[in-house]
Design an enzyme around this catalytic site. Structure first.
Site, PDB file in Angstrom:
ATOM      1  CD  GLU A  52       2.685  11.026   6.562  1.00  0.00           C
ATOM      2  OE1 GLU A  52       3.589  11.374   5.805  1.00  0.00           O
ATOM      3  OE2 GLU A  52       1.676  11.700   6.770  1.00  0.00           O
TER       4      GLU A  52
ATOM      5  CB  CYS B 274       5.987  11.160   1.696  1.00  0.00           C
ATOM      6  SG  CYS B 274       4.238  11.474   1.930  1.00  0.00           S
TER       7      CYS B 274
ATOM      8  CB  THR C 150      -4.257  10.555  -3.315  1.00  0.00           C
ATOM      9  OG1 THR C 150      -4.186  11.665  -2.411  1.00  0.00           O
ATOM     10  CG2 THR C 150      -4.674  11.043  -4.692  1.00  0.00           C
TER      11      THR C 150
ATOM     12  NE  ARG D  58       0.000  31.077   0.334  1.00  0.00           N
ATOM     13  CZ  ARG D  58       1.143  31.622   0.686  1.00  0.00           C
ATOM     14  NH1 ARG D  58       2.111  31.761  -0.181  1.00  0.00           N
ATOM     15  NH2 ARG D  58       1.336  32.042   1.919  1.00  0.00           N
TER      16      ARG D  58
ATOM     17  CB  THR E 165       0.970  20.989  -1.902  1.00  0.00           C
ATOM     18  OG1 THR E 165       0.065  21.648  -2.776  1.00  0.00           O
ATOM     19  CG2 THR E 165       0.403  20.942  -0.510  1.00  0.00           C
TER      20      THR E 165
ATOM     21  CG  HIS F  21       6.581  11.170  -3.005  1.00  0.00           C
ATOM     22  ND1 HIS F  21       6.118  10.053  -2.346  1.00  0.00           N
ATOM     23  CD2 HIS F  21       5.742  12.182  -2.665  1.00  0.00           C
ATOM     24  CE1 HIS F  21       5.051  10.383  -1.630  1.00  0.00           C
ATOM     25  NE2 HIS F  21       4.800  11.665  -1.805  1.00  0.00           N
TER      26      HIS F  21
ATOM     27  CE  LYS G 186      -3.507  16.083 -14.910  1.00  0.00           C
ATOM     28  NZ  LYS G 186      -4.639  16.987 -14.692  1.00  0.00           N
TER      29      LYS G 186
ATOM     30  CG  ASN H 130       0.818   9.798  -1.558  1.00  0.00           C
ATOM     31  OD1 ASN H 130       1.830   9.131  -1.375  1.00  0.00           O
ATOM     32  ND2 ASN H 130       0.707  11.057  -1.167  1.00  0.00           N
TER      33      ASN H 130
ATOM     34  CB  SER I   4       5.374  17.355   3.590  1.00  0.00           C
ATOM     35  OG  SER I   4       4.662  17.122   2.403  1.00  0.00           O
TER      36      SER I   4
END
Ligand SMILES: [Zn+2]
Lengths: 135, 359
Positions: B92, B124, B165, B212, B214, B247, B252, B279, B309
């Protein structure tokens, strides 16, 4: 296979493609179709390993147009392991900087942009300190 | 009405497809997350999403990084670049809005003109999307070898949560007939839906994200659906895999995805690179796999699930073969690049990533 000359010139810049002399086995860079060692005709493409050592270097603080975003940067004479000497920028230098005789390897990087941010990006070879690791 | 799975859920090529060569690339600069927190918040507030992220140098972009990863993949494959029939770059952060990355990468690695060379985009998962296409090209017999790359120099808006990230790196894969492979890609499966979790409009410099959206409805929904549907169709459980790669937008999320799908911390350990490189977007699942192949043994099965995404996930089941032992030593390993590390401060980072404009 006969490789067209224009393609070979891009290959020269992106990937250190030179020539090998069919008469004396001399390796030639940049390609010039005539062997500097024996004077014979030499048109066989040869891809260099990209490995070499720093022969001498200078640090550029004032750069020509198009290179100014990279100052200060280091330009070196690199002796390729196959023999020829090339002039190129060094990149990815760490705190230890440059020493004469330092082993380096070729990488293809952005060299400059043509004019402003609307212009073409120009890519070509640079050299960086050899990375420790499997190979 | 109950939803039923299609009869042939798994994407399985007619001719078995293998990974002939693979190669990673990570640039040398590292920006610690604490440094981002220092600049924008005067220090860490609570936990940080990662330890540090990899940052590309002034003269690096998706094209130069793809060239190096592809050269590593060619070294492991032991084939001439002229044998490739596709050079596909998923990203991207292609350097040009219009002008393919693939053609320049192809010329630099010495591929001939007889190739497909389009660029792939799907946030991604652009890299794994190219990998599925390469499976199709090779598996149908249309071409013997295809190169698929996932690479990014991801950018977050200064001060945004993503700035901690958004990193640079990725990996390249050469697919070919399975009998020549160091691993076989047994099959893949993809799960997608229209989800507004993250986007960037054509002329915008930095991406936007729907806060909210993601986590649960985007990342976890697609990763777990893709992973669990593949395993159900294949008749496998987490215990059948030596390793898994998910991914990794932070530390976390992939840890929790592993837990949800029944995988242990040990199974994801070799491929969990986000704590130390960040990332890498289209490169993230691809380089997680390269780090896993660097340590896998013949006979090991690996589950890989990417996430992009917008949104979707590609899942792959990979069986490692005998050739891995000899071929992984023919190029730099992923950890060799991670070990090459120069820490930078926020000011240097701002210069390297073009956040300071001179005109
Ligand atoms: Zn000669």
């Amino acid at each position: 296979m006969e490789v067209p000359r224009h393609w070979r010139l891009k290959q020269q810049r992106y990937a250190l493609v030179g020539e090998v002399c069919p008469h004396c086995e001399g390796k030639i860079f940049p390609p010039r179709d005539v062997c500097p060692h024996c004077g014979g005709e030499a048109k066989t493409p040869y891809t260099f390993s990209g490995k070499g050592t720093v022969y001498s270097y200078t640090i550029m603080h004032d750069a020509p147009a198009g290179y100014d975003e990279n100052v200060p940067y280091t330009v070196a004479l690199v002796k390729l392991e196959e023999g020829p000497m090339v002039t190129a920028q060094l990149t990815d230098l760490d705190e230890q900087g440059v020493q004469i005789g330092m082993p380096v390897e070729m990488v293809t990087r952005r060299i400059r942009q043509d004019g402003d941010e609307r212009g073409l990006l120009v890519y070509g070879y640079k050299f960086r300190p050899m990375i420790a690791g499997a190979r | 009405m109950t939803q039923t799975l299609p009869e042939n859920l798994l994407l399985k090529p007619n001719r078995p497809v293998g990974i002939i060569g693979y190669g990673a690339y990570v640039p040398r600069y590292r920006l610690p997350a604490i440094e981002v927190a220092r600049v924008w918040h005067g220090g860490a507030r609570g936990g940080l999403p990662i330890k540090e992220k990899a940052v590309a140098g002034l003269d690096e972009d998706v094209i130069t990084m793809s060239i190096e990863a592809a050269r590593n993949a060619l070294a492991r494959a032991g084939i001439h670049a002229h044998a490739l029939r596709a050079v596909w770059v998923g990203s991207e952060s292609h350097p040009y809005a219009v002008k393919p990355s693939g053609t320049l990468v192809a010329e630099a690695i010495g591929a001939g003109p007889d190739i497909q060379a389009g660029d792939w985009e799907f946030a991604c998962k652009a890299g794994t999307e190219a990998l599925v296409a390469a499976m199709g090209l090779v598996g149908s017999g249309m071409g013997r070898y295809a190169l698929a790359i996932g690479m990014d120099t991801a950018q977050g808006r200064p001060g945004d949560a993503l700035e901690y990230t958004a990193a640079s790196g990725g990996a390249a894969y050469i697919l070919g007939p399975a009998e020549e492979g160091l691993a076989q890609i047994e099959f893949s499966y993809s799960y997608v839906s229209d989800t507004p979790d993250f986007w960037r409009r054509a002329h915008a410099r930095y991406p936007e994200h729907g806060q909210r959206f993601t986590g649960e409805p985007a990342y976890f929904k697609h990763i777990t659906e893709a992973g669990s549907r593949l395993m159900r169709a294949a008749g496998t459980t987490a215990a059948d895999y030596a390793y898994a790669v998910f991914h990794q937008p932070n530390t976390k999320f992939p840890q929790r995805a592993a837990l949800l799908l029944g995988f242990s911390e040990e199974q994801i350990a070799p491929g969990l690179l986000s704590p130390v490189i960040g990332n890498t977007y289209a490169g993230a699942a691809m380089i997680g796999l390269s780090a896993t192949l660097d340590v896998a043994k013949p006979g090991d099965r690996i589950l890989v699930v990417s996430f992009g995404s917008g949104a979707g996930s590609d899942a792959f089941q990979i069986l490692v073969g005998e050739a891995i032992e000899e071929r992984r030593n023919k190029a730099m390993r992923t950890q060799d690049y991670i070990a090459r590390r120069t820490e930078i401060d926020y000011a240097t980072y701002a210069r390297l990533r073009g956040k300071i404009t001179l005109k």
